[in-house]
Design a protein around this motif. Structure first.
Motif, PDB file in Angstrom:
ATOM      1  N   THR A   1      21.480  14.112  52.069  1.00 46.97           N
ATOM      2  CA  THR A   1      22.185  15.293  52.554  1.00 46.97           C
ATOM      3  C   THR A   1      21.193  16.296  53.105  1.00 46.97           C
ATOM      4  OG1 THR A   1      22.027  16.328  50.407  1.00 46.97           O
ATOM      5  CG2 THR A   1      23.977  14.986  50.834  1.00 46.97           C
ATOM      6  N   LEU A   2      21.746  17.269  53.798  1.00 46.24           N
ATOM      7  CA  LEU A   2      20.935  18.337  54.340  1.00 46.24           C
ATOM      8  C   LEU A   2      20.204  19.034  53.215  1.00 46.24           C
ATOM      9  CD1 LEU A   2      20.215  19.816  56.901  1.00 46.24           C
ATOM     10  CD2 LEU A   2      22.127  21.347  56.495  1.00 46.24           C
ATOM     11  N   GLN A   3      20.931  19.232  52.124  1.00 47.14           N
ATOM     12  CA  GLN A   3      20.340  19.890  50.967  1.00 47.14           C
ATOM     13  C   GLN A   3      19.101  19.124  50.498  1.00 47.14           C
ATOM     14  OE1 GLN A   3      22.555  22.333  49.405  1.00 47.14           O
ATOM     15  NE2 GLN A   3      21.230  22.932  47.721  1.00 47.14           N
ATOM     16  N   ASP A   4      19.244  17.805  50.457  1.00 49.28           N
ATOM     17  CA  ASP A   4      18.119  16.997  49.988  1.00 49.28           C
ATOM     18  C   ASP A   4      16.919  17.127  50.888  1.00 49.28           C
ATOM     19  OD1 ASP A   4      20.189  14.229  48.828  1.00 49.28           O
ATOM     20  OD2 ASP A   4      19.572  16.114  47.879  1.00 49.28           O
ATOM     21  N   ILE A   5      17.198  17.056  52.195  1.00 50.87           N
ATOM     22  CA  ILE A   5      16.077  17.140  53.141  1.00 50.87           C
ATOM     23  C   ILE A   5      15.332  18.453  52.956  1.00 50.87           C
ATOM     24  CG2 ILE A   5      15.424  17.181  55.553  1.00 50.87           C
ATOM     25  CD1 ILE A   5      17.928  15.628  56.186  1.00 50.87           C
ATOM     26  N   ILE A   6      16.119  19.521  52.879  1.00 50.99           N
ATOM     27  CA  ILE A   6      15.487  20.832  52.745  1.00 50.99           C
ATOM     28  C   ILE A   6      14.708  20.924  51.443  1.00 50.99           C
ATOM     29  CG2 ILE A   6      15.959  23.278  52.467  1.00 50.99           C
ATOM     30  CD1 ILE A   6      18.336  22.884  54.263  1.00 50.99           C
ATOM     31  N   ASN A   7      15.325  20.395  50.389  1.00 52.77           N
ATOM     32  CA  ASN A   7      14.656  20.423  49.090  1.00 52.77           C
ATOM     33  C   ASN A   7      13.295  19.739  49.165  1.00 52.77           C
ATOM     34  OD1 ASN A   7      14.866  21.433  46.597  1.00 52.77           O
ATOM     35  ND2 ASN A   7      16.126  19.801  45.742  1.00 52.77           N
TER      36      ASN A   7
ATOM     37  N   ILE B   1       9.621  21.400  48.560  1.00 52.81           N
ATOM     38  CA  ILE B   1       8.660  20.963  47.544  1.00 52.81           C
ATOM     39  C   ILE B   1       7.358  20.549  48.180  1.00 52.81           C
ATOM     40  CG2 ILE B   1       8.207  19.268  45.758  1.00 52.81           C
ATOM     41  CD1 ILE B   1      11.189  19.142  45.258  1.00 52.81           C
ATOM     42  N   GLU B   2       7.477  19.794  49.267  1.00 48.92           N
ATOM     43  CA  GLU B   2       6.248  19.277  49.891  1.00 48.92           C
ATOM     44  C   GLU B   2       5.354  20.391  50.381  1.00 48.92           C
ATOM     45  OE1 GLU B   2       7.338  16.611  52.939  1.00 48.92           O
ATOM     46  OE2 GLU B   2       7.559  14.891  51.588  1.00 48.92           O
ATOM     47  N   SER B   3       5.968  21.415  50.938  1.00 55.51           N
ATOM     48  CA  SER B   3       5.134  22.483  51.489  1.00 55.51           C
ATOM     49  C   SER B   3       4.584  23.398  50.402  1.00 55.51           C
ATOM     50  CB  SER B   3       5.950  23.327  52.478  1.00 55.51           C
ATOM     51  OG  SER B   3       7.001  23.968  51.780  1.00 55.51           O
ATOM     52  N   GLY B   4       5.086  23.222  49.171  1.00 60.29           N
ATOM     53  CA  GLY B   4       4.630  24.082  48.086  1.00 60.29           C
ATOM     54  C   GLY B   4       5.375  25.391  47.998  1.00 60.29           C
ATOM     55  N   GLU B   5       6.319  25.583  48.911  1.00 60.78           N
ATOM     56  CA  GLU B   5       7.035  26.856  48.942  1.00 60.78           C
ATOM     57  C   GLU B   5       7.932  27.011  47.719  1.00 60.78           C
ATOM     58  OE1 GLU B   5       6.361  29.121  50.860  1.00 60.78           O
ATOM     59  OE2 GLU B   5       7.955  30.571  50.575  1.00 60.78           O
ATOM     60  N   LYS B   6       8.443  25.916  47.207  1.00 58.39           N
ATOM     61  CA  LYS B   6       9.323  26.014  46.045  1.00 58.39           C
ATOM     62  C   LYS B   6       8.570  26.602  44.858  1.00 58.39           C
ATOM     63  CE  LYS B   6      13.204  23.796  43.999  1.00 58.39           C
ATOM     64  NZ  LYS B   6      13.962  22.578  43.701  1.00 58.39           N
ATOM     65  N   GLU B   7       7.334  26.136  44.648  1.00 59.03           N
ATOM     66  CA  GLU B   7       6.517  26.688  43.569  1.00 59.03           C
ATOM     67  C   GLU B   7       6.294  28.174  43.767  1.00 59.03           C
ATOM     68  OE1 GLU B   7       6.517  24.200  40.817  1.00 59.03           O
ATOM     69  OE2 GLU B   7       5.190  25.915  40.604  1.00 59.03           O
ATOM     70  N   ASN B   8       5.932  28.536  45.003  1.00 62.77           N
ATOM     71  CA  ASN B   8       5.708  29.948  45.291  1.00 62.77           C
ATOM     72  C   ASN B   8       6.923  30.786  44.963  1.00 62.77           C
ATOM     73  OD1 ASN B   8       3.200  29.345  46.224  1.00 62.77           O
ATOM     74  ND2 ASN B   8       3.758  29.371  48.388  1.00 62.77           N
ATOM     75  N   LEU B   9       8.087  30.290  45.399  1.00 66.97           N
ATOM     76  CA  LEU B   9       9.312  31.040  45.147  1.00 66.97           C
ATOM     77  C   LEU B   9       9.594  31.131  43.648  1.00 66.97           C
ATOM     78  CD1 LEU B   9      11.480  29.495  47.984  1.00 66.97           C
ATOM     79  CD2 LEU B   9      10.723  31.852  47.839  1.00 66.97           C
ATOM     80  N   LYS B  10       9.358  30.039  42.956  1.00 67.93           N
ATOM     81  CA  LYS B  10       9.612  30.056  41.517  1.00 67.93           C
ATOM     82  C   LYS B  10       8.701  31.065  40.826  1.00 67.93           C
ATOM     83  CE  LYS B  10       9.790  25.914  39.497  1.00 67.93           C
ATOM     84  NZ  LYS B  10       9.645  24.864  38.471  1.00 67.93           N
ATOM     85  N   GLU B  11       7.426  31.065  41.211  1.00 66.91           N
ATOM     86  CA  GLU B  11       6.493  32.015  40.612  1.00 66.91           C
ATOM     87  C   GLU B  11       6.904  33.445  40.909  1.00 66.91           C
ATOM     88  OE1 GLU B  11       4.702  29.670  38.365  1.00 66.91           O
ATOM     89  OE2 GLU B  11       4.125  31.781  38.429  1.00 66.91           O
TER      90      GLU B  11
ATOM     91  N   SER C   1      14.084  32.889  55.447  1.00 68.23           N
ATOM     92  CA  SER C   1      13.016  32.867  56.448  1.00 68.23           C
ATOM     93  C   SER C   1      12.306  31.518  56.422  1.00 68.23           C
ATOM     94  CB  SER C   1      12.031  34.008  56.217  1.00 68.23           C
ATOM     95  OG  SER C   1      11.494  33.923  54.930  1.00 68.23           O
ATOM     96  N   PHE C   2      12.204  30.913  55.242  1.00 63.95           N
ATOM     97  CA  PHE C   2      11.624  29.576  55.181  1.00 63.95           C
ATOM     98  C   PHE C   2      12.485  28.583  55.941  1.00 63.95           C
ATOM     99  CE2 PHE C   2       9.240  26.067  53.622  1.00 63.95           C
ATOM    100  CZ  PHE C   2      10.150  25.061  53.364  1.00 63.95           C
ATOM    101  N   LEU C   3      13.791  28.664  55.736  1.00 63.53           N
ATOM    102  CA  LEU C   3      14.700  27.734  56.407  1.00 63.53           C
ATOM    103  C   LEU C   3      14.579  27.855  57.921  1.00 63.53           C
ATOM    104  CD1 LEU C   3      17.884  28.056  54.192  1.00 63.53           C
ATOM    105  CD2 LEU C   3      16.332  26.149  54.305  1.00 63.53           C
ATOM    106  N   MET C   4      14.454  29.092  58.370  1.00 63.32           N
ATOM    107  CA  MET C   4      14.348  29.273  59.811  1.00 63.32           C
ATOM    108  C   MET C   4      13.026  28.768  60.340  1.00 63.32           C
ATOM    109  SD  MET C   4      16.353  32.707  60.825  1.00 63.32           S
ATOM    110  CE  MET C   4      16.179  33.767  59.421  1.00 63.32           C
ATOM    111  N   SER C   5      11.996  28.924  59.536  1.00 61.85           N
ATOM    112  CA  SER C   5      10.691  28.458  60.008  1.00 61.85           C
ATOM    113  C   SER C   5      10.644  26.938  60.064  1.00 61.85           C
ATOM    114  CB  SER C   5       9.592  28.968  59.075  1.00 61.85           C
ATOM    115  OG  SER C   5       9.626  28.274  57.839  1.00 61.85           O
TER     116      SER C   5
END
Lengths: 111, 215
Positions: A22-28, A32-42, A104-108
């Motif tokens: 799904t789209l959700q999966d791709i974005i997820n 994760i790969e870009s490391g942005e998820k960790e940044n956001l979590k922190e 903003s991440f999604l748009m980038s």
């Protein structure tokens, strides 16, 4: 040698039955790969600690454990119980900040 | 653009929910662990009692401030304990080994470790002595009343004069060690210099508490 003949069918067969990612999966995955998820979590963790959300939630956990007995409560029970409370307690400005960063991440990522 | 934004916002909300869930699970597991392992001190007291205790502590501190008691010798902390303005406990200085009152420790350390004039003079004398010791091939006699050079020379140079000569002497002794080749000829001079700087050190210090690095 015999064992290898009897092994379960290779994943090729299974994969066709599964849905397209799904789209959700791709974005997820991208997150994760870009490391942005960790940044956001922190970032979220930091903000929530600052505003005292974490301490309140911990107090809730403690109250629950006192009621149900220290050795009886499992982590699952705790999570199930405090998740709705935790979600409701998040201050609006923190929520807005995080949502903006995600957008903003999604748009980038140029969907 | 509008529809895209809407799509984004629902996606974003979903992602936010994910992240938030992860943080909540962290909190839950940490609280659970603390309770199970017995770390959590607040597990038993909690809620009304804690509010009461904290209000009580605040009241005590507020009282003393309101009454103008802050100028008095004793300060009150949140537990209601009284502390005198100057600490009175006695312990040993780790540099010189003397028993020191805690409240007077800082000025003592200044003198003991080297900000003051006397400490600097002592330090310079020490450095010069150890420099000369390194340059000399033969080991020097022990510094305390045993050495023959010490007693014979000290009679020649009375203590009152040496204190005025100290800066020059220590400078001379500072230069000498660099001149390694002419050691033998300057032997007598060295002895005089060593003796005079030793006299100075012994005069300015309390003999009982002085420690050499060679000990």
């Amino acid at each position: 040698m015999r064992a290898s003949i009897n092994r379960p069918p290779t994943p090729d067969v299974d994969e066709e039955k599964r849905d397209e990612p799904t789209l959700q999966d791709i974005i997820n995955i991208k997150l994760i790969e870009s490391g942005e998820k960790e940044n956001l979590k922190e970032l979220l963790r930091e903000r929530l600690i600052e505003c005292g959300w974490r301490d309140e939630l911990k107090a809730q956990c403690r109250a629950l454990m006192r009621k149900r007995g220290r050795s009886n409560t499992t982590v699952d029970e705790l999570v199930r119980n405090i998740t709705p409370k935790g979600r409701a307690m998040v201050p609006d400005d923190i929520k807005a900040e995080l949502l903006q960063r995600i957008q903003s991440f999604l748009m980038s990522v140029a969907l | 653009m509008g529809s895209g934004e809407v799509r984004y916002s629902s996606l974003a909300a979903g992602i936010f929910g994910d992240i938030l869930d992860a943080v909540i699970v962290d909190v839950a597991s940490e609280a659970h662990r603390a309770a199970r392992l017995g770390f959590d001190r607040r597990l038993n007291t909690e809620e009304e009692e804690e509010l009461r205790l904290s209000a009580q502590a605040r009241a005590i501190v507020g009282e003393s401030v309101a009454n103008g008691d802050t100028s008095s010798k004793y300060t009150i902390d949140v537990f209601g304990q009284l502390h005198p303005a100057v600490a009175s406990e006695i312990f040993e200085c780790m540099n010189c080994g003397r028993p020191i009152v805690a409240g007077r420790f800082a000025p003592h350390l200044e003198k003991c470790m080297g900000k003051g004039r006397k400490a600097r003079i002592r330090a310079n004398a020490n450095i010069n002595l150890s420099q000369q010791r390194k340059v000399r091939s033969s080991p020097l006699p022990s510094y305390f009343p045993g050495g023959p050079t010490h007693t014979s020379v000290s009679s020649r140079t009375p203590p009152t004069q040496t204190s005025s000569l100290t800066p020059e002497d220590t400078q001379k002794s500072g230069l000498d060690p660099n001149d390694g080749t002419s050691e033998e000829s300057h032997d007598d001079d060295d002895k005089v210099v060593i003796a005079t700087s030793m006299c100075t050190s012994l005069c300015t210090l309390n003999l009982k508490y002085y420690r050499f690095p060679c000990d």
